[in-house]
Design a protein around this motif. Sequence first.
Motif, short mmCIF file in Angstrom:
data_model
loop_
_atom_site.label_atom_id
_atom_site.label_comp_id
_atom_site.label_asym_id
_atom_site.label_seq_id
_atom_site.Cartn_x
_atom_site.Cartn_y
_atom_site.Cartn_z
N UNK A 48 0.84 -1.20 0.00
CA UNK A 48 0.00 0.00 0.00
C UNK A 48 0.87 1.25 0.00
N UNK A 49 0.41 2.25 -0.70
CA UNK A 49 1.03 3.57 -0.66
C UNK A 49 0.37 4.33 0.48
N UNK A 50 1.18 4.82 1.40
CA UNK A 50 0.65 5.57 2.54
C UNK A 50 0.88 7.05 2.26
N UNK A 51 -0.23 7.78 2.13
CA UNK A 51 -0.13 9.20 1.82
C UNK A 51 -1.27 9.95 2.50
N UNK A 52 -0.92 10.98 3.25
CA UNK A 52 -1.89 11.86 3.92
C UNK A 52 -2.89 11.09 4.77
N UNK A 53 -2.44 10.05 5.43
CA UNK A 53 -3.29 9.30 6.32
C UNK A 53 -4.15 8.23 5.66
N UNK A 54 -4.01 8.07 4.35
CA UNK A 54 -4.79 7.06 3.63
C UNK A 54 -3.87 5.98 3.08
N UNK A 88 -2.54 -3.96 5.71
CA UNK A 88 -2.95 -4.48 7.02
C UNK A 88 -4.06 -5.53 6.93
N UNK A 89 -4.82 -5.54 5.87
CA UNK A 89 -5.87 -6.55 5.72
C UNK A 89 -5.29 -7.94 5.48
N UNK A 90 -4.09 -7.97 4.91
CA UNK A 90 -3.46 -9.27 4.67
C UNK A 90 -2.57 -9.69 5.83
N UNK A 91 -2.16 -8.74 6.66
CA UNK A 91 -1.29 -9.07 7.79
C UNK A 91 -2.03 -9.80 8.90
N UNK A 92 -3.27 -9.42 9.12
CA UNK A 92 -4.04 -9.98 10.22
C UNK A 92 -5.13 -10.89 9.68
#
Length: 100
Positions: A55-61, A86-90
């Motif tokens: 995932x690209x993390x940008x401006x809280x999204x 995070x959906x694949x981590x947990x």
Amino acid sequence: MRRDRIHSRTVNSFRRTAGGFRIARLVRYAAAGLAIVIAASSSPRTAHAQEYPWCLSREGYLYCFYKTQQQCQWTASGIGGCALNPRLLFDQTARFLVVS
């Protein structure tokens, strides 16, 4: 000299009536509807959502559109960072035990 065309009386009389035009239009609409139903029923399976691992993390999204970390880093260069989805981590199937 007069040239006469040969016409079928039944076809011409049928075409001249308003009912003939209505029936012809109804037949065309029925054929078009049948073609649409056949095309829709032979369509491939429905698409399923896919979860990408990066995932690209940008401006809280989080924008999870990347299969590899390198793809994410190319996009994130100068605008954000990369993180694992995070959906694949947990495990989503884990259930919490409610104690009463």
